[in-house]
Design a protein around this motif. Sequence first.
Motif, PDB file in Angstrom:
ATOM      1  N   ALA A   1       0.829  -1.201   0.000  1.00  0.00           N
ATOM      2  CA  ALA A   1       0.000   0.000   0.000  1.00  0.00           C
ATOM      3  C   ALA A   1       0.866   1.255   0.000  1.00  0.00           C
ATOM      4  CB  ALA A   1      -0.930  -0.013   1.210  1.00  0.00           C
ATOM      5  N   MET A   2       1.951   1.227   0.771  1.00  0.00           N
ATOM      6  CA  MET A   2       2.857   2.375   0.785  1.00  0.00           C
ATOM      7  C   MET A   2       3.520   2.569  -0.574  1.00  0.00           C
ATOM      8  SD  MET A   2       3.118   4.171   3.595  1.00  0.00           S
ATOM      9  CE  MET A   2       4.787   4.830   3.524  1.00  0.00           C
ATOM     10  N   ARG A   3       3.932   1.476  -1.187  1.00  0.00           N
ATOM     11  CA  ARG A   3       4.538   1.566  -2.520  1.00  0.00           C
ATOM     12  C   ARG A   3       3.541   2.123  -3.525  1.00  0.00           C
ATOM     13  NH1 ARG A   3       5.294   2.044  -6.962  1.00  0.00           N
ATOM     14  NH2 ARG A   3       6.611   0.922  -8.454  1.00  0.00           N
ATOM     15  N   LEU A   4       2.291   1.729  -3.441  1.00  0.00           N
ATOM     16  CA  LEU A   4       1.260   2.232  -4.349  1.00  0.00           C
ATOM     17  C   LEU A   4       1.019   3.723  -4.139  1.00  0.00           C
ATOM     18  CD1 LEU A   4      -1.033   1.553  -6.427  1.00  0.00           C
ATOM     19  CD2 LEU A   4      -2.523   1.251  -4.428  1.00  0.00           C
ATOM     20  N   MET A   5       0.921   4.149  -2.870  1.00  0.00           N
ATOM     21  CA  MET A   5       0.583   5.549  -2.575  1.00  0.00           C
ATOM     22  C   MET A   5       1.773   6.489  -2.725  1.00  0.00           C
ATOM     23  SD  MET A   5      -2.317   5.458   0.430  1.00  0.00           S
ATOM     24  CE  MET A   5      -1.443   4.451   1.616  1.00  0.00           C
ATOM     25  N   THR A   6       2.958   5.938  -3.012  1.00  0.00           N
ATOM     26  CA  THR A   6       4.099   6.795  -3.340  1.00  0.00           C
ATOM     27  C   THR A   6       4.482   6.676  -4.818  1.00  0.00           C
ATOM     28  OG1 THR A   6       5.600   5.052  -2.555  1.00  0.00           O
ATOM     29  CG2 THR A   6       5.056   6.803  -1.011  1.00  0.00           C
ATOM     30  N   ASP A   7       3.683   5.937  -5.583  1.00  0.00           N
ATOM     31  CA  ASP A   7       3.908   5.874  -7.021  1.00  0.00           C
ATOM     32  C   ASP A   7       3.751   7.273  -7.627  1.00  0.00           C
ATOM     33  OD1 ASP A   7       4.004   3.841  -9.474  1.00  0.00           O
ATOM     34  OD2 ASP A   7       2.541   5.419  -9.962  1.00  0.00           O
ATOM     35  N   ARG A   8       4.493   7.551  -8.675  1.00  0.00           N
ATOM     36  CA  ARG A   8       4.466   8.898  -9.260  1.00  0.00           C
ATOM     37  C   ARG A   8       3.076   9.276  -9.771  1.00  0.00           C
ATOM     38  NH1 ARG A   8       8.654   8.748 -14.080  1.00  0.00           N
ATOM     39  NH2 ARG A   8       9.855   7.765 -12.401  1.00  0.00           N
ATOM     40  N   ALA A   9       2.241   8.280 -10.100  1.00  0.00           N
ATOM     41  CA  ALA A   9       0.901   8.571 -10.613  1.00  0.00           C
ATOM     42  C   ALA A   9      -0.123   8.796  -9.509  1.00  0.00           C
ATOM     43  CB  ALA A   9       0.431   7.422 -11.516  1.00  0.00           C
ATOM     44  N   PHE A  10       0.278   8.571  -8.251  1.00  0.00           N
ATOM     45  CA  PHE A  10      -0.686   8.746  -7.164  1.00  0.00           C
ATOM     46  C   PHE A  10      -0.857  10.232  -6.884  1.00  0.00           C
ATOM     47  CE2 PHE A  10      -2.428   8.487  -2.898  1.00  0.00           C
ATOM     48  CZ  PHE A  10      -3.328   7.452  -3.052  1.00  0.00           C
ATOM     49  N   PRO A  11      -2.100  10.737  -6.811  1.00  0.00           N
ATOM     50  CA  PRO A  11      -2.299  12.188  -6.810  1.00  0.00           C
ATOM     51  C   PRO A  11      -2.111  12.889  -5.469  1.00  0.00           C
ATOM     52  CG  PRO A  11      -4.426  11.064  -6.828  1.00  0.00           C
ATOM     53  CD  PRO A  11      -3.365   9.994  -6.950  1.00  0.00           C
ATOM     54  N   PHE A  12      -2.183  12.178  -4.357  1.00  0.00           N
ATOM     55  CA  PHE A  12      -2.220  12.843  -3.056  1.00  0.00           C
ATOM     56  C   PHE A  12      -0.945  12.599  -2.258  1.00  0.00           C
ATOM     57  CE2 PHE A  12      -6.640  11.397  -3.955  1.00  0.00           C
ATOM     58  CZ  PHE A  12      -7.153  12.639  -4.295  1.00  0.00           C
ATOM     59  N   PRO A  13      -0.486  13.599  -1.502  1.00  0.00           N
ATOM     60  CA  PRO A  13       0.653  13.372  -0.606  1.00  0.00           C
ATOM     61  C   PRO A  13       0.218  12.542   0.595  1.00  0.00           C
ATOM     62  CG  PRO A  13      -0.205  15.600  -0.327  1.00  0.00           C
ATOM     63  CD  PRO A  13      -0.973  14.994  -1.462  1.00  0.00           C
ATOM     64  N   LEU A  14       1.095  11.678   1.070  1.00  0.00           N
ATOM     65  CA  LEU A  14       0.757  10.875   2.242  1.00  0.00           C
ATOM     66  C   LEU A  14       0.600  11.710   3.511  1.00  0.00           C
ATOM     67  CD1 LEU A  14       1.255   8.379   0.447  1.00  0.00           C
ATOM     68  CD2 LEU A  14       2.361   7.343   2.426  1.00  0.00           C
ATOM     69  N   PRO A  15       1.505  12.669   3.794  1.00  0.00           N
ATOM     70  CA  PRO A  15       1.307  13.473   5.001  1.00  0.00           C
ATOM     71  C   PRO A  15      -0.035  14.204   4.947  1.00  0.00           C
ATOM     72  CG  PRO A  15       3.529  13.769   4.160  1.00  0.00           C
ATOM     73  CD  PRO A  15       2.781  12.995   3.121  1.00  0.00           C
ATOM     74  N   GLY A  16      -0.824  14.039   5.977  1.00  0.00           N
ATOM     75  CA  GLY A  16      -2.126  14.692   6.030  1.00  0.00           C
ATOM     76  C   GLY A  16      -3.303  13.806   5.687  1.00  0.00           C
ATOM     77  N   LEU A  17      -3.063  12.614   5.103  1.00  0.00           N
ATOM     78  CA  LEU A  17      -4.175  11.712   4.832  1.00  0.00           C
ATOM     79  C   LEU A  17      -4.771  11.217   6.153  1.00  0.00           C
ATOM     80  CD1 LEU A  17      -2.962   9.466   1.866  1.00  0.00           C
ATOM     81  CD2 LEU A  17      -4.501  11.433   1.768  1.00  0.00           C
ATOM     82  N   VAL A  18      -6.092  11.070   6.188  1.00  0.00           N
ATOM     83  CA  VAL A  18      -6.800  10.620   7.385  1.00  0.00           C
ATOM     84  C   VAL A  18      -7.431   9.261   7.095  1.00  0.00           C
ATOM     85  CG1 VAL A  18      -8.642  11.134   9.020  1.00  0.00           C
ATOM     86  CG2 VAL A  18      -7.318  13.001   8.022  1.00  0.00           C
ATOM     87  N   HIS A  19      -7.155   8.290   7.960  1.00  0.00           N
ATOM     88  CA  HIS A  19      -7.742   6.957   7.835  1.00  0.00           C
ATOM     89  C   HIS A  19      -9.140   7.002   8.450  1.00  0.00           C
ATOM     90  CE1 HIS A  19      -6.862   2.330   8.154  1.00  0.00           C
ATOM     91  NE2 HIS A  19      -7.826   2.615   7.322  1.00  0.00           N
TER      92      HIS A  19
END
Length: 304
Positions: free
Chosen positions: A80-98
Amino acid sequence: MTELTSIVLKSVPNLAAAYATAVLTAPARRGGDRLPDLELVLPELAVDREHLAAYHRVCGFRLADELPVTYPHVLAFPLAMRLMTDRAFPFPLPGLVHLRNRITWLRPLHAAERITFRVRAEELAPHERGTRFDVVAEASVAGETVWTGRSTYLRRGGGRPGRPERRASPPAPTAVWRVPEDIGRRYAAVSGDRNPIHLHPLAARLFGFRRAIAHGMWVKARCLAALEGRLPEAGTVDVRFKLPVLLPATVAFAARRADGGWSFEVRDGGRPHLSGTVQPAGATPCPAGRCSAPSRRGSSAGRW
């Protein structure tokens, strides 16, 4: 549905590299209206029994070869971390709320089994506080999908305020837990989720928290550990994360039979931290924490 491009990984993604990428690329991620058409696949993962035992201990489960239903979430987390840091992923991880996590299992998984994981992102949609999306992880054995986890995340900003949630009177607590100050660091060591808001008060203050906060998935796992031995062989456990648990903390856990399964909550006085349900396979699903309990007359009863 858009066809996904599958990438088969040869090893578990490096979490240290993923965190570095998350920090370095955050300023360039401005949002968007599309998630990457990408599926990451990690075939035939062997369970490390020492790691499993460490997870059992930190979450309160009994030591066993059977995997807690939340444990595959930890195994899929590097993907999941690898997916959400892919260059095509639109949102920055800092600030995301689960916001929510829903797990469905068709049978128990065991430590001796080789597990193949698939992870993708989907269901990008407006939310009253911004934009939400789901990260879906699937675990299969010998070609049969036996476990699915769906985590809903919020990217805050924009959106329209919704109706305030109606808060019911809290049920009588089943147990009172004292959550130690170091539980964020201990769970991070096992889960790999080293978000700074969980590790130290000074780091948490940079993100607007007075103290470090407990991982939402640790709170969920701790609830299921309290129900250990009473969970169905197959079913769905669905939770909504509400107010964070500031560490250290004393919280009340309440569980009751509801609609053939369980309804449970974690609260601090009147402050709700988590609400959830467990439904056996084949039961009619209901929103997390909103299943009605049977009549009992005559008794007393992340943010990233």
